[in-house]
Design an enzyme around this catalytic site. Structure first.
Site, PDB file in Angstrom:
ATOM      1  N   ASP A   1       0.873  -1.178   0.000  1.00 45.47           N
ATOM      2  CA  ASP A   1       0.000   0.000   0.000  1.00 45.47           C
ATOM      3  C   ASP A   1       0.905   1.220   0.000  1.00 45.47           C
ATOM      4  O   ASP A   1       1.465   1.599   1.037  1.00 45.47           O
ATOM      5  CB  ASP A   1      -0.899  -0.034   1.241  1.00 45.47           C
ATOM      6  CG  ASP A   1      -1.700   1.249   1.440  1.00 45.47           C
ATOM      7  OD1 ASP A   1      -1.806   2.049   0.488  1.00 45.47           O
ATOM      8  OD2 ASP A   1      -2.213   1.449   2.560  1.00 45.47           O
TER       9      ASP A   1
ATOM     10  N   GLY B   1       1.334   4.942  -0.130  1.00 48.09           N
ATOM     11  CA  GLY B   1       0.653   6.215   0.057  1.00 48.09           C
ATOM     12  C   GLY B   1       1.588   7.380  -0.155  1.00 48.09           C
ATOM     13  O   GLY B   1       2.725   7.230  -0.618  1.00 48.09           O
ATOM     14  N   ASN B   2       1.147   8.568   0.204  1.00 50.29           N
ATOM     15  CA  ASN B   2       1.964   9.759   0.040  1.00 50.29           C
ATOM     16  C   ASN B   2       2.971   9.947   1.159  1.00 50.29           C
ATOM     17  O   ASN B   2       3.922  10.720   1.004  1.00 50.29           O
ATOM     18  CB  ASN B   2       1.056  10.998  -0.037  1.00 50.29           C
ATOM     19  CG  ASN B   2       0.242  11.017  -1.307  1.00 50.29           C
ATOM     20  OD1 ASN B   2       0.785  11.009  -2.396  1.00 50.29           O
ATOM     21  ND2 ASN B   2      -1.081  11.020  -1.164  1.00 50.29           N
TER      22      ASN B   2
ATOM     23  N   ASP C   1      -6.898   3.607  -2.823  1.00 50.76           N
ATOM     24  CA  ASP C   1      -6.899   3.333  -1.388  1.00 50.76           C
ATOM     25  C   ASP C   1      -8.314   3.424  -0.822  1.00 50.76           C
ATOM     26  O   ASP C   1      -8.719   2.577   0.001  1.00 50.76           O
ATOM     27  CB  ASP C   1      -5.954   4.267  -0.640  1.00 50.76           C
ATOM     28  CG  ASP C   1      -6.215   5.749  -0.921  1.00 50.76           C
ATOM     29  OD1 ASP C   1      -6.919   6.083  -1.899  1.00 50.76           O
ATOM     30  OD2 ASP C   1      -5.700   6.579  -0.146  1.00 50.76           O
TER      31      ASP C   1
END
Length: 247
Positions: free
Chosen positions: A7, A9-10, A102
């Protein structure tokens, strides 16, 4: 077949092995930068494995760095994408690709729990999505998370610290006032969304919190269900269907 879930993400890269029963194993959260993605992954991954399942909302350059690092270790990479329909789950967006993967995977995991849910992700952004009991996504909201609010204030006014302080209903110093204001704004958005969801559905849906910043808000939402790995749970379910389809 050895498989891992990712996963991206930022702010963080979360990864977990995919267990034999189809559920994620113990997750590890790694801070990431494009230049050290390979080194960060080398800390937790085996030298070789069969397949990587990746969900990414990061910028293209960072995603490419992670893909290159994974490609050196695994035979195949499958990238999850938002779909208009996935089983009984139906996305509200007319252009499903505009719904972050997400959020899509968190909805998928929430739907698997059964019934309606108000799904709130707390990362770089604060996202709120409503899912009804029939699997229909009723839409959602996006706002800055408390951490991002603090960072934005600090960028405009460097004398205001970007971390620190504690939540107070009426704070008596600046650090606490910043923490209270930014967390309070997020809590108010969640509570307003929950009130609107209750009116729309006729009953209050369970509140599911996930993401790196969920714990701080959960302390003020005693009936919330905190599920840090909700996106990885959804990715595992997506991977099961992808494998069954021969991917």
């Amino acid at each position: 077949m050895s498989a891992w879930l990712f996963d991206l993400g930022n702010t963080r890269l979360k990864c977990a092995p995919l267990r034999e029963d189809g559920a994620p194993g113990e997750a590890v959260a790694l801070p990431h930068r494009r230049e050290d993605a390979a080194a960060a992954l080398a800390q937790v991954l085996p030298a070789r494995f069969e397949v990587a399942y990746l969900a990414s909302v990061a910028d293209p350059a960072l995603r490419l760095a992670v893909l290159e690092a994974l490609g050196a270790r695994c035979r195949r990479i499958a990238i999850a994408r938002t779909q208009a329909r996935f089983g009984a789950l139906r996305v509200a967006y007319a252009q499903p690709r505009r719904l972050g993967v997400d959020r899509f995977l968190a909805l998928l995991a929430a739907h698997a729990r059964g019934g309606a849910a108000l799904v709130c992700g707390v990362g770089t952004a604060l996202t709120v999505d409503l899912l009804d009991g029939d699997g229909l996504h009723r839409g959602g909201r996006i706002a800055p998370s408390p951490a991002t609010m603090r960072e934005a204030l600090h960028a405009r006014a460097p004398q205001l610290p970007d971390t620190g302080g504690a939540y107070r209903e009426f704070a008596a110093d600046t650090d606490d006032a910043l923490a209270s204001g930014c967390e309070g704004a997020a809590l108010a958005l969640i509570e307003r969304s929950r009130a609107a969801a209750t009116e729309l559905l006729g009953r209050a849906p369970p509140l599911l919190l996930h993401g790196g910043g969920a714990a701080a808000l959960a302390a003020h939402l005693p009936d919330a269900i905190e599920i840090p790995g909700l996106v990885l749970d959804g990715l595992a379910r997506w991977a099961a269907v992808e494998r069954a389809a021969g991917g």
